[in-house]
Design a protein around this motif. Structure first.
Motif, PDB file in Angstrom:
ATOM      1  N   GLU A 129      63.944  82.838   3.270  1.00 44.48           N
ATOM      2  CA  GLU A 129      62.867  83.661   2.723  1.00 44.48           C
ATOM      3  C   GLU A 129      63.098  83.990   1.256  1.00 44.48           C
ATOM      4  N   GLU A 130      64.360  84.145   0.857  1.00 45.46           N
ATOM      5  CA  GLU A 130      64.651  84.511  -0.531  1.00 45.46           C
ATOM      6  C   GLU A 130      64.512  83.335  -1.491  1.00 45.46           C
ATOM      7  N   PHE A 131      64.981  82.149  -1.061  1.00 50.32           N
ATOM      8  CA  PHE A 131      65.047  81.018  -1.993  1.00 50.32           C
ATOM      9  C   PHE A 131      64.187  79.821  -1.594  1.00 50.32           C
ATOM     10  N   GLY A 132      63.826  79.717  -0.315  1.00 48.16           N
ATOM     11  CA  GLY A 132      62.978  78.607   0.103  1.00 48.16           C
ATOM     12  C   GLY A 132      63.671  77.255   0.015  1.00 48.16           C
ATOM     13  N   PRO A 133      62.914  76.181   0.193  1.00 49.38           N
ATOM     14  CA  PRO A 133      63.505  74.835   0.247  1.00 49.38           C
ATOM     15  C   PRO A 133      64.073  74.347  -1.084  1.00 49.38           C
ATOM     16  N   GLY A 134      63.624  74.924  -2.188  1.00 55.86           N
ATOM     17  CA  GLY A 134      64.132  74.479  -3.485  1.00 55.86           C
ATOM     18  C   GLY A 134      65.624  74.683  -3.655  1.00 55.86           C
ATOM     19  N   ALA A 135      66.202  75.637  -2.929  1.00 59.45           N
ATOM     20  CA  ALA A 135      67.640  75.899  -3.039  1.00 59.45           C
ATOM     21  C   ALA A 135      68.460  74.654  -2.720  1.00 59.45           C
ATOM     22  N   VAL A 136      67.943  73.845  -1.805  1.00 63.51           N
ATOM     23  CA  VAL A 136      68.600  72.586  -1.437  1.00 63.51           C
ATOM     24  C   VAL A 136      67.873  71.392  -2.060  1.00 63.51           C
ATOM     25  N   GLY A 137      66.548  71.454  -2.054  1.00 61.16           N
ATOM     26  CA  GLY A 137      65.753  70.314  -2.482  1.00 61.16           C
ATOM     27  C   GLY A 137      65.919  69.932  -3.939  1.00 61.16           C
ATOM     28  N   ILE A 138      66.115  70.922  -4.825  1.00 59.56           N
ATOM     29  CA  ILE A 138      66.282  70.607  -6.247  1.00 59.56           C
ATOM     30  C   ILE A 138      67.519  69.739  -6.448  1.00 59.56           C
ATOM     31  N   GLY A 139      68.590  70.054  -5.745  1.00 60.81           N
ATOM     32  CA  GLY A 139      69.805  69.246  -5.865  1.00 60.81           C
ATOM     33  C   GLY A 139      69.595  67.809  -5.434  1.00 60.81           C
ATOM     34  N   TRP A 140      68.843  67.620  -4.341  1.00 59.93           N
ATOM     35  CA  TRP A 140      68.557  66.256  -3.896  1.00 59.93           C
ATOM     36  C   TRP A 140      67.646  65.534  -4.886  1.00 59.93           C
ATOM     37  N   ASP A 141      66.686  66.253  -5.462  1.00 58.06           N
ATOM     38  CA  ASP A 141      65.840  65.626  -6.477  1.00 58.06           C
ATOM     39  C   ASP A 141      66.681  65.154  -7.666  1.00 58.06           C
ATOM     40  N   MET A 142      67.650  65.964  -8.062  1.00 58.07           N
ATOM     41  CA  MET A 142      68.521  65.584  -9.176  1.00 58.07           C
ATOM     42  C   MET A 142      69.360  64.365  -8.817  1.00 58.07           C
ATOM     43  N   ALA A 143      69.837  64.306  -7.574  1.00 55.22           N
ATOM     44  CA  ALA A 143      70.636  63.152  -7.157  1.00 55.22           C
ATOM     45  C   ALA A 143      69.808  61.877  -7.176  1.00 55.22           C
ATOM     46  N   LEU A 144      68.575  61.949  -6.673  1.00 49.87           N
ATOM     47  CA  LEU A 144      67.721  60.763  -6.666  1.00 49.87           C
ATOM     48  C   LEU A 144      67.306  60.374  -8.081  1.00 49.87           C
ATOM     49  N   PHE A 145      67.140  61.356  -8.951  1.00 49.99           N
ATOM     50  CA  PHE A 145      66.854  61.058 -10.356  1.00 49.99           C
ATOM     51  C   PHE A 145      68.045  60.325 -10.981  1.00 49.99           C
ATOM     52  N   GLY A 146      69.258  60.788 -10.675  1.00 55.34           N
ATOM     53  CA  GLY A 146      70.453  60.108 -11.186  1.00 55.34           C
ATOM     54  C   GLY A 146      70.553  58.684 -10.691  1.00 55.34           C
ATOM     55  N   LEU A 147      70.170  58.455  -9.429  1.00 53.61           N
ATOM     56  CA  LEU A 147      70.167  57.099  -8.882  1.00 53.61           C
ATOM     57  C   LEU A 147      69.153  56.235  -9.618  1.00 53.61           C
ATOM     58  N   ASP A 148      67.979  56.784  -9.879  1.00 48.95           N
ATOM     59  CA  ASP A 148      66.953  56.057 -10.623  1.00 48.95           C
ATOM     60  C   ASP A 148      67.442  55.707 -12.022  1.00 48.95           C
ATOM     61  N   GLU A 149      68.076  56.671 -12.683  1.00 49.82           N
ATOM     62  CA  GLU A 149      68.604  56.435 -14.026  1.00 49.82           C
ATOM     63  C   GLU A 149      69.677  55.342 -14.033  1.00 49.82           C
ATOM     64  N   HIS A 150      70.405  55.234 -12.940  1.00 53.51           N
ATOM     65  CA  HIS A 150      71.460  54.218 -12.828  1.00 53.51           C
ATOM     66  C   HIS A 150      70.903  52.810 -13.007  1.00 53.51           C
ATOM     67  N   PHE A 151      69.641  52.619 -12.652  1.00 55.35           N
ATOM     68  CA  PHE A 151      69.025  51.301 -12.766  1.00 55.35           C
ATOM     69  C   PHE A 151      68.206  51.144 -14.052  1.00 55.35           C
ATOM     70  N   SER A 152      68.232  52.158 -14.895  1.00 56.59           N
ATOM     71  CA  SER A 152      67.520  52.075 -16.169  1.00 56.59           C
ATOM     72  C   SER A 152      68.368  51.330 -17.194  1.00 56.59           C
ATOM     73  N   PRO A 153      67.752  50.475 -18.032  1.00 57.67           N
ATOM     74  CA  PRO A 153      68.529  49.794 -19.081  1.00 57.67           C
ATOM     75  C   PRO A 153      69.060  50.749 -20.133  1.00 57.67           C
ATOM     76  N   ALA A 154      68.450  51.926 -20.250  1.00 61.48           N
ATOM     77  CA  ALA A 154      68.907  52.925 -21.222  1.00 61.48           C
ATOM     78  C   ALA A 154      68.834  54.303 -20.570  1.00 61.48           C
ATOM     79  N   PRO A 155      69.762  54.607 -19.671  1.00 62.04           N
ATOM     80  CA  PRO A 155      69.683  55.870 -18.927  1.00 62.04           C
ATOM     81  C   PRO A 155      69.784  57.092 -19.833  1.00 62.04           C
TER      82      PRO A 155
END
Length: 213
Positions: A129-155
């Motif tokens: 109730e205090e923090f909602g799903p973002g407390a966990v979800g933001i971290g996963w979004d950052m991890a998937l963003f990092g994975l996406d950047e890993h395949f970028s020619p200029a991360p």
């Protein structure tokens, strides 16, 4: 997925649900991202112990079904299933709590792959109730963003610069957008809109050190 899927690389979706796991009610958070890489290549990035630190964290352990793993300074657990190149599942043990993570890869046209990460967890009601799903979800979004950047020619972000990036204006904007997306998923699940937005603001303040605006 089929050939009609036209989502570009970088497309992100968020889902929330309530399930039962091992006889207990759990929250289900799903973050999915389309990555501009083939499924075999993505599978290697996700499961190769020498490659994981190049986009996430150093890892040790026996990375096969029945083995265990430990992320440096982060979670550890047991590998429940490993089905190359499409799916793996594991326990996620952190701060004395255990939850469950499943990652599935769906091949898309034009050398794209959807990475779908499902996290099942029991959260204390007051925490949710205090923090909602973002407390966990933001971290996963950052991890998937990092994975996406890993395949970028200029991360723009690599593990060595990730901490500074999170504190930058670009990183704070990413946090705000991620929190807003999880807030909308929470409202779609039935959470009161005002309560969901208040929780999202508290998460943004936690991540950025600033009051949400």
């Amino acid at each position: 997925m089929n050939g009609a899927d036209a989502r570009p690389a970088g497309s992100v979706t968020h889902e929330l649900g309530q399930r039962e796991h091992e006889g207990k009610p759990v929250h289900a958070l799903v973050a999915a991202r389309v990555i501009g890489a083939g499924r075999e290549e993505l599978w290697d990035a996700l499961t190769n112990a020498a490659r994981i630190p190049k986009w996430f964290l150093p890892i040790s352990g026996d990375l096969r079904a029945g083995g265990s793993y430990q992320l440096e300074g982060n979670a550890g657990g047991e590998i429940i299933a490993c089905e190359p190149p499409g799916r793996f599942a594991l326990t996620w043990r952190m701060h004395g709590d255990v939850s469950w993570v499943t990652v599935s890869l769906s091949e898309l046209p034009e050398a794209r792959t959807e990475v779908r990460l499902e996290h099942l967890a029991q959260f204390p009601q007051e925490f949710w109730e205090e923090f909602g799903p973002g407390a966990v979800g933001i971290g996963w979004d950052m991890a998937l963003f990092g994975l996406d950047e890993h395949f970028s020619p200029a991360p723009a972000v690599v593990p060595e610069t990730a901490e500074a990036w999170v504190a930058s204006e670009e990183g704070k904007d990413f946090t705000r957008r991620s929190s807003a997306a999880w807030c909308e998923a929470s409202i779609a699940l039935g959470t009161d809109a005002a309560a969901a937005r208040a929780a999202a603001d508290r998460v943004i303040a936690f991540y950025t050190g600033e009051d949400a605006t």
